[in-house]
Design an enzyme around this catalytic site. Structure first.
Site, mmCIF file in Angstrom:
data_model
loop_
_atom_site.group_PDB
_atom_site.id
_atom_site.type_symbol
_atom_site.label_atom_id
_atom_site.label_comp_id
_atom_site.label_asym_id
_atom_site.label_seq_id
_atom_site.Cartn_x
_atom_site.Cartn_y
_atom_site.Cartn_z
ATOM 1 N N CYS A 448 -31.727 -9.623 -50.979
ATOM 2 C CA CYS A 448 -31.582 -11.188 -50.736
ATOM 3 C C CYS A 448 -32.226 -11.089 -48.991
ATOM 4 C CB CYS A 448 -29.923 -11.904 -49.992
ATOM 5 S SG CYS A 448 -29.476 -10.816 -48.967
ATOM 6 N N HIS A 666 -25.782 -10.549 -45.500
ATOM 7 C CA HIS A 666 -26.234 -11.136 -46.938
ATOM 8 C C HIS A 666 -27.297 -11.744 -45.598
ATOM 9 C CE1 HIS A 666 -27.902 -14.353 -49.322
ATOM 10 N NE2 HIS A 666 -27.430 -15.030 -48.733
#
EC number: 3.4.19.12
Length: 746
Positions: A448, A666
């Site tokens: 990510c 994230h």
């Protein structure tokens, strides 16, 4: 119409055919012998739009047995509209019964003879290059029971035989100058059939004594047995060229009148004219392709030429070459004559058949390929000699075992580690959901950080680039692919200190045998490394191979390897605070070093500005390296809200209002469509920010309104404050954030 564009569309059509048929070895060979040109069409949807095949594609889907490839769809359409509706259908039946008038002549031939239909198809007539042999450019049709018709049977006298030699037509249908390639004429009307019968009846005696000319080989196609030897074929090729040079501009109408035995009735010429018109219709569609795809390209032109204007321009450009004695002069004359006869009705018919899609404009600067020395014409010689620099061929170097070991150590800390499945399946694939067409789709967690950093660079080019379309967040396929190309080129060039870059591409075959303390993962072993020292060459090379990054399957991995190699393993290791650090951490997550490498070109371990010196107390000073300059894309972290780190102004206030967000292990993206937010303090009173997370299965646009004039009062007992709001308030202290009806992400 640029020949190089037509050739690139054709090569893309072949690549799509090979891919859909599963011909992997042939595809690899094609990639080696005919590399992709810059800004090559790499997606099936884009190719379908470029050829205006949307309607035909939808019709094909509705059939009982749909064809798999665009090439087959085009072939079926062209054959059906050339009078072959009964000859070809979805099941591939190709042997219709011949017309009555021609059946009589066919029965007189020996049953074992294999007839060859040779139709001369030159670049000048089709408008594009064909992959043909060195001695001839012919289209060979082999048939044993099909309709056969010899044009030479109807030519009388020495002059007419000379025309027959130049045209290179020996059997089957009329193949007059200016036609694309109609091999046979399908006679539908009774009156037309009677005319052909009369013509054959008058010439049937000569038809039996006429010997077919030797066939010519098309590359990749086997010819059938012929009566003449190869030596005899070579003898016959010489007179053909000399005849072509000495017989300028044979007239279509005259040849047709000779074929019909001198009968001047319109009905006898109608089939050939119909085939000619249909051939021109198909050529007009190809000619209109590049003219319809211009606005997004780096190379723009003024206007779309009409067919007659195109012919006039070509005639003027070829004026000098027409005076030179050349065996191709007659072909050039025929080409200009064919285009000058093209009327506006053909162009309008083409537009009605395959409508334009002006919202997806894109013209490619493509590579001229597959031009044989013996096929050079004035049309090729008139191409400007100053070709774009991005057409330069770049030599690659296969990776070796020592390099692979070093790369694995800098990535994972050990040469026994491998890329996880999350990395292997991840590429820079765009979201086709209409409100989110600018965003990447993340399949699983892990890469990510790379996706978010590259996403920010794509948004920079999309919103604030030179060709930015009024900050529209719904780009076309070509626009977003172009932005991805520039983003990748910028990232690699920045990592190479604006001096050089290395692009790592997968060739699909191992380049070394794993040995010793090394574990193979199927990616590193197949790399070819391309070192590039000019930004223009880098941009062109990335455009040429963008499919490996966008479609994958290893797009995200290839970019990570490329940016590491562009910086070099040695310098990446020096960027670390601790030499034992790595770029991919536990559970295959991206580390801060990898995100910083993409954003700033340096794999530093911290997010503060410059360098911080720490005194350990014994006179030993430890240097902690941070970001050295203001970046294009910023960075905000939830860790700052928890006082774990301090993000410096270089990342908090980037050149463009785009930030990578680090929240709950994230990475995602936050951005504003107004660049004034970075330069006008009045803009900061109230503004909108857009949030995108490729992993969250986001379906709708998330727009947040930030009001810095109001004061946010935090409720101590409320633990449901979205982490994204905490990240935003690390830059705009105490701002009130409105989610505008969207459910807050907790």
């Amino acid at each position: 119409m640029e020949i190089c564009y037509v050739q690139e569309v054709a090569s893309s059509l072949v690549r799509e055919f090979l891919s859909r048929k599963g011909l992997k070895k042939t595809s690899l060979t094609l990639e080696e012998e005919l590399p992709r040109a810059p800004r090559s069409i790499s997606t099936r949807n884009e190719l379908r739009a470029a050829l205006h095949l949307d309607r035909l594609y939808k019709e094909n889907k509705l059939t009982e047995k749909p064809l798999k490839t665009l090439l087959e769809i085009m072939t079926k359409y062209f054959l059906e509209h050339s009078g072959k509706t009964k000859a070809l259908n979805m099941r591939g039946e190709q042997n219709p019964a011949p017309p009555k008038g021609l059946a009589t002549n066919l029965q007189q031939r020996h049953a074992g003879d294999l007839m060859m239909a040779v139709c001369d198809v030159s670049d000048d007539e089709t408008g594009e290059s064909s992959a043909v042999s060195d001695t001839s450019k012919t289209e060979i049709y082999r048939s044993q029971n099909d309709l056969q018709f010899n044009k030479s049977n109807h030519l009388k006298g020495p002059d007419r035989k000379q025309k027959q030699t130049e045209a290179g037509v020996t059997s089957t249908g009329v193949c007059s100058e200016g036609e694309l390639m109609p091999p046979r004429v399908n006679i539908r009307e009774h009156q037309e059939r009677e005319s052909w019968e009369m013509a054959l009846g008058a010439k049937s005696s000569r038809s039996e004594t006429q010997r077919p000319r030797s066939s010519r080989m098309v590359r990749g196609m086997m010819s059938g047995p012929t009566a003449s030897s190869q030596e005899d074929s070579l003898k016959k090729r010489g007179p053909r060229r000399s005849a072509a040079a000495n017989t300028p501009n044979p007239i279509k109408g005259e040849v047709l009148s000779e074929i019909t035995g001198g009968m001047g009735e319109p009905s006898t010429i109608a089939p050939a004219n119909t085939a000619l018109k249909l051939g021109k219709e198909f050529a007009a569609k190809l000619l209109s392709t590049s003219e319809n795809l211009r606005n997004v390209s780096l190379c723009s032109t003024n206007a779309v030429p009409k067919p007659n204007a195109f012919a006039a321009a070509e005639t003027a450009a070829d004026g000098k070459g027409a005076t030179e004695a050349s065996p191709y002069a007659s072909n050039e004359h025929r080409r200009r004559s064919g285009f000058s006869n093209m009327d506006l009705n053909s162009a309008s018919l083409a537009k009605k058949t395959l409508p334009f899609h002006r919202e997806r404009n894109d013209k490619e600067d493509l590579k001229l390929d597959d031009v044989e020395d013996c096929l050079v014409t004035e049309e090729i010689r008139n191409i400007p000699t100053a070709l774009p620099g991005n057409l330069k061929q770049i030599e690659g170097k296969p990776i070796d075992l020592a390099q692979a070991v070093e790369i694995k150590k800098i990535l994972f800390g050990s040469s026994f580690c491998c890329f996880s499945d999350e990395w292997k399946i991840q590429s820079f694939t765009f979201n086709n959901n209409q409100p989110l067409r600018y965003g990447f789709i993340q399949k699983k967690g892990g890469p990510c950080g790379v996706l978010a950093a590259v996403q920010g660079c794509v948004l920079k080019n999309l919103l604030f680039g030179k060709d930015a379309d009024l900050r529209v967040l719904q780009p076309s396929d070509s626009q977003r692919t172009s932005c991805l190309c520039k983003a990748i080129a910028d990232i690699l060039w920045r990592a190479g200190d604006n001096k050089e870059a290395v692009v790592a591409l997968s060739c699909g075959r191992p380049q070394f045998s794993p040995a010793g303390r090394y574990k193979a993962d199927g990616i590193l072993e197949s790399l070819i490394l391309y070192k590039i020292r000019k930004y223009e060459d880098l941009m062109g090379f990335v455009q040429q191979h963008i499919s490996q990054f966008e479609l994958g399957p290893f797009g995200c991995t290839l970019l990570t390897l490329s940016v590491v190699l562009s910086r070099s393993v040695e310098l990446v290791q020096k960027d670390f605070d601790v030499s034992t650090n790595c770029l991919i951490g536990a559970h295959s997550y991206c580390t801060q070093e990898l995100v910083n490498l993409i954003l700033s070109g340096r794999a530093v371990s911290n997010v503060f500005n410059d360098v911080v010196e720490l005194d350990s107390g014994n006179g030993n000073i430890t240097l902690l390296r941070g970001v050295a300059h203001r970046t294009d894309i910023g960075f905000l972290s939830l860790f700052e809200h928890y006082n774990v780190c301090q993000v410096g102004s270089y990342l908090k206030t980037p050149r463009f209002p785009i930030w990578v967000i680090c929240s709950e292990s994230h990475f995602s993206v936050l951005f504003c469509v107004r660049r004034e937010l970075m330069s006008d303090w009045k803009m900061e009173r109230r503004f909108d920010l857009y949030y995108y997370d490729g992993l969250a299965n986001q379906q709708d646009e998330i727009r947040l309104t930030v009001d810095t004039a109001a004061t946010y009062i935090e409720e101590q007992e409320n633990d449901l404050t979205p982490p994204l709001e905490h990240c935003i308030r690390t830059k705009w202290k105490g701002a009130v954030i409105d989610w505008n009806g969207t459910e807050p992400i907790l």
